[in-house]
Write a protein that holds these residues in place. Structure first.
Motif, PDB file in Angstrom:
ATOM      1  N   LYS A 208       0.839  -1.203   0.000  1.00 46.20           N
ATOM      2  CA  LYS A 208       0.000   0.000   0.000  1.00 46.20           C
ATOM      3  C   LYS A 208       0.870   1.248   0.000  1.00 46.20           C
ATOM      4  O   LYS A 208       2.053   1.204   0.325  1.00 46.20           O
ATOM      5  CB  LYS A 208      -0.910   0.021   1.247  1.00 46.20           C
ATOM      6  CG  LYS A 208      -1.906  -1.109   1.302  1.00 46.20           C
ATOM      7  CD  LYS A 208      -3.006  -0.919   0.293  1.00 46.20           C
ATOM      8  CE  LYS A 208      -4.021  -2.034   0.410  1.00 46.20           C
ATOM      9  NZ  LYS A 208      -5.102  -1.947  -0.518  1.00 46.20           N
ATOM     10  N   ASP A 209       0.243   2.372  -0.329  1.00 43.40           N
ATOM     11  CA  ASP A 209       0.926   3.651  -0.282  1.00 43.40           C
ATOM     12  C   ASP A 209       1.135   4.039   1.181  1.00 43.40           C
ATOM     13  O   ASP A 209       0.166   4.197   1.921  1.00 43.40           O
ATOM     14  CB  ASP A 209       0.093   4.721  -1.001  1.00 43.40           C
ATOM     15  CG  ASP A 209       0.771   6.069  -1.059  1.00 43.40           C
ATOM     16  OD1 ASP A 209       1.883   6.212  -0.512  1.00 43.40           O
ATOM     17  OD2 ASP A 209       0.184   6.989  -1.666  1.00 43.40           O
TER      18      ASP A 209
ATOM     19  N   LYS B 141       1.833   6.745   2.619  1.00 44.24           N
ATOM     20  CA  LYS B 141       1.248   8.033   3.007  1.00 44.24           C
ATOM     21  C   LYS B 141      -0.215   7.887   3.420  1.00 44.24           C
ATOM     22  O   LYS B 141      -0.748   8.719   4.145  1.00 44.24           O
ATOM     23  CB  LYS B 141       1.362   9.028   1.854  1.00 44.24           C
ATOM     24  CG  LYS B 141       2.797   9.403   1.540  1.00 44.24           C
ATOM     25  CD  LYS B 141       2.877  10.300   0.331  1.00 44.24           C
ATOM     26  CE  LYS B 141       4.323  10.540  -0.025  1.00 44.24           C
ATOM     27  NZ  LYS B 141       4.687  10.057  -1.318  1.00 44.24           N
ATOM     28  N   LEU B 142      -0.868   6.826   2.961  1.00 43.86           N
ATOM     29  CA  LEU B 142      -2.285   6.612   3.264  1.00 43.86           C
ATOM     30  C   LEU B 142      -2.507   5.690   4.466  1.00 43.86           C
ATOM     31  O   LEU B 142      -3.645   5.420   4.845  1.00 43.86           O
ATOM     32  CB  LEU B 142      -2.994   6.022   2.042  1.00 43.86           C
ATOM     33  CG  LEU B 142      -2.903   6.835   0.748  1.00 43.86           C
ATOM     34  CD1 LEU B 142      -3.554   6.075  -0.397  1.00 43.86           C
ATOM     35  CD2 LEU B 142      -3.530   8.197   0.934  1.00 43.86           C
TER      36      LEU B 142
ATOM     37  N   THR C 150      -5.599  -3.171   6.710  1.00 45.79           N
ATOM     38  CA  THR C 150      -5.091  -2.593   5.465  1.00 45.79           C
ATOM     39  C   THR C 150      -5.300  -3.545   4.294  1.00 45.79           C
ATOM     40  O   THR C 150      -5.733  -3.133   3.222  1.00 45.79           O
ATOM     41  CB  THR C 150      -3.586  -2.268   5.603  1.00 45.79           C
ATOM     42  OG1 THR C 150      -3.393  -1.446   6.741  1.00 45.79           O
ATOM     43  CG2 THR C 150      -3.070  -1.561   4.375  1.00 45.79           C
TER      44      THR C 150
END
Length: 170
Positions: free
Chosen positions: A98-99, A101-102, A129
């Motif tokens: 996953k990114d 930042k998120l 997640t």
């Protein structure tokens, strides 16, 4: 004639005892196999984290998290392992799935807490997640005797369960 009746009188009880013993032995063998298999997977995840540590330490010291994230994405694709780097604040700075930042802060995850205490953290739990249950291993990365960050590796538990299901069926 009496011997034949005695045989048929005792046979069902011996058969039931034998079946119960086989079932108990099978359940115990399954338990030992699953425990052993999870230990092997945990050691493999720890080894992966140690290998990655040597590759990212320079970029980590330079705070070049984009390079680390790119490496994690490449390694994650090739090994079917999730790689995550977490700072002492709990901030995720690199993740192969996953990114970062998120992603939420990871300061409260049990394996992360353990790793920031200077020990290898291991946990089997549900990942919100990825929406699946994972086995996690978190390795502390040191710089001048303090934990600089944690590299966490993980694999989905369903891969382990598939292998164990094959054993169980047999």
């Amino acid at each position: 004639m009496n011997q034949r009746r005695l045989l048929w009188y005792l046979f069902p009880s011996y058969l039931i005892i034998t079946i119960i013993a086989l079932i108990a032995a099978s359940i115990y063998a399954y338990y030992l196999l699953s425990k052993n298999y999870i230990e092997v997977i945990s050691k493999d995840l720890e080894s992966n984290a140690r290998i990655v540590e040597t590759q990212v330490i320079e970029d980590l010291l330079n705070s070049d998290y984009a390079v680390i994230d790119s490496l994690f994405n490449l390694l994650g694709d090739r090994t079917d392992t999730r790689f995550t780097m977490i700072l002492p604040s709990g901030q995720v700075v690199a993740d192969s799935e996953k990114d970062p930042k998120l992603m939420d802060s990871h300061h409260d995850r049990p394996e992360i807490i353990e790793a920031f205490k200077g020990r290898i953290g291991t946990s089997i739990r549900y990942s919100q997640t990825l929406d699946t249950e994972l086995i996690y291993v978190a390795l502390p990365i040191y710089s001048q005797k303090s934990v600089l960050c944690v590299i966490r590796t993980s694999v989905p538990l369903f891969l382990i369960e598939q292998t164990l299901a094959q054993f169980q069926t047999r």
